[in-house]
Design a protein around this motif. Structure first.
Motif, PDB file in Angstrom:
ATOM      1  N   ILE A 193      46.822  60.618  13.482  1.00 37.00           N
ATOM      2  CA  ILE A 193      47.565  60.539  14.742  1.00 37.00           C
ATOM      3  C   ILE A 193      47.479  61.859  15.489  1.00 37.00           C
ATOM      4  O   ILE A 193      47.137  62.898  14.917  1.00 37.00           O
ATOM      5  N   LEU A 194      47.815  61.811  16.764  1.00 40.14           N
ATOM      6  CA  LEU A 194      47.870  62.992  17.613  1.00 40.14           C
ATOM      7  C   LEU A 194      49.334  63.287  17.909  1.00 40.14           C
ATOM      8  O   LEU A 194      50.043  62.445  18.457  1.00 40.14           O
ATOM      9  N   VAL A 195      49.795  64.492  17.525  1.00 41.76           N
ATOM     10  CA  VAL A 195      51.177  64.922  17.756  1.00 41.76           C
ATOM     11  C   VAL A 195      51.131  66.303  18.397  1.00 41.76           C
ATOM     12  O   VAL A 195      50.542  67.227  17.820  1.00 41.76           O
ATOM     13  N   ASP A 196      51.709  66.430  19.577  1.00 45.67           N
ATOM     14  CA  ASP A 196      51.749  67.715  20.286  1.00 45.67           C
ATOM     15  C   ASP A 196      50.365  68.354  20.400  1.00 45.67           C
ATOM     16  O   ASP A 196      50.200  69.560  20.202  1.00 45.67           O
ATOM     17  N   GLY A 197      49.354  67.544  20.676  1.00 41.60           N
ATOM     18  CA  GLY A 197      48.001  68.042  20.875  1.00 41.60           C
ATOM     19  C   GLY A 197      47.233  68.370  19.605  1.00 41.60           C
ATOM     20  O   GLY A 197      46.106  68.846  19.666  1.00 41.60           O
ATOM     21  N   GLN A 198      47.820  68.102  18.437  1.00 38.94           N
ATOM     22  CA  GLN A 198      47.167  68.381  17.161  1.00 38.94           C
ATOM     23  C   GLN A 198      46.919  67.080  16.395  1.00 38.94           C
ATOM     24  O   GLN A 198      47.699  66.142  16.502  1.00 38.94           O
ATOM     25  N   THR A 199      45.850  67.051  15.614  1.00 32.29           N
ATOM     26  CA  THR A 199      45.491  65.883  14.817  1.00 32.29           C
ATOM     27  C   THR A 199      46.050  66.032  13.403  1.00 32.29           C
ATOM     28  O   THR A 199      45.853  67.069  12.768  1.00 32.29           O
ATOM     29  N   TYR A 200      46.736  64.992  12.935  1.00 33.36           N
ATOM     30  CA  TYR A 200      47.328  65.011  11.601  1.00 33.36           C
ATOM     31  C   TYR A 200      47.092  63.673  10.902  1.00 33.36           C
ATOM     32  O   TYR A 200      46.984  62.637  11.552  1.00 33.36           O
ATOM     33  N   GLN A 201      47.102  63.712   9.574  1.00 31.07           N
ATOM     34  CA  GLN A 201      47.036  62.486   8.786  1.00 31.07           C
ATOM     35  C   GLN A 201      48.422  62.185   8.219  1.00 31.07           C
ATOM     36  O   GLN A 201      49.101  63.078   7.713  1.00 31.07           O
ATOM     37  N   ILE A 202      48.823  60.919   8.306  1.00 36.96           N
ATOM     38  CA  ILE A 202      50.131  60.503   7.792  1.00 36.96           C
ATOM     39  C   ILE A 202      50.096  60.480   6.270  1.00 36.96           C
ATOM     40  O   ILE A 202      49.238  59.830   5.671  1.00 36.96           O
ATOM     41  N   ARG A 203      51.046  61.187   5.655  1.00 36.14           N
ATOM     42  CA  ARG A 203      51.147  61.255   4.191  1.00 36.14           C
ATOM     43  C   ARG A 203      52.224  60.317   3.654  1.00 36.14           C
ATOM     44  O   ARG A 203      52.138  59.837   2.543  1.00 36.14           O
ATOM     45  N   ASP A 204      53.281  60.077   4.452  1.00 29.84           N
ATOM     46  CA  ASP A 204      54.383  59.221   4.019  1.00 29.84           C
ATOM     47  C   ASP A 204      55.124  58.738   5.259  1.00 29.84           C
ATOM     48  O   ASP A 204      55.132  59.410   6.288  1.00 29.84           O
ATOM     49  N   LEU A 205      55.743  57.570   5.149  1.00 34.71           N
ATOM     50  CA  LEU A 205      56.536  56.989   6.245  1.00 34.71           C
ATOM     51  C   LEU A 205      57.874  56.546   5.695  1.00 34.71           C
ATOM     52  O   LEU A 205      57.941  55.961   4.615  1.00 34.71           O
TER      53      LEU A 205
END
Length: 91
Positions: free
Chosen positions: A26-38
């Motif tokens: 996902i893109l959050v605040d202009g940075q790319t991250y992978q979801i580890r937990d929800l």
């Protein structure tokens, strides 16, 4: 952006927090991250745990920008090998 397994992060798609799954990029605040937990939160929102960032609260009515993935080598950002350029695109 290419990942270590040859997968390419392609176009962004706006999705509701309910459509997210562990492992999505996902893109959050202009940075790319992978979801580890929800985690679910009151009112159908989600708490999104992402690598390298504090837990991110997502409201049920909001949208998150999720990357679509393309498998295999790429000719350019979001383009699988051998795919033709669209109108006005050069690769």
């Amino acid at each position: 952006m290419g990942l270590h397994d040859g997968t390419v992060l392609a176009k962004l798609t706006p999705v509701s927090p309910r459509q997210l799954t562990i492992g999505n990029w996902i893109l959050v605040d202009g940075q790319t991250y992978q979801i580890r937990d929800l985690r679910w939160r009151q009112g159908d929102g989600r708490i999104i745990h992402i690598a390298g960032c504090a837990p991110y609260p997502a409201a049920a009515a909001g949208t998150i920008q999720r990357f679509d993935l393309v498998t295999g080598p790429s000719d350019g950002p979001g383009r699988p090998t051998g795919s033709p350029a669209g109108a006005g695109e050069t690769w």
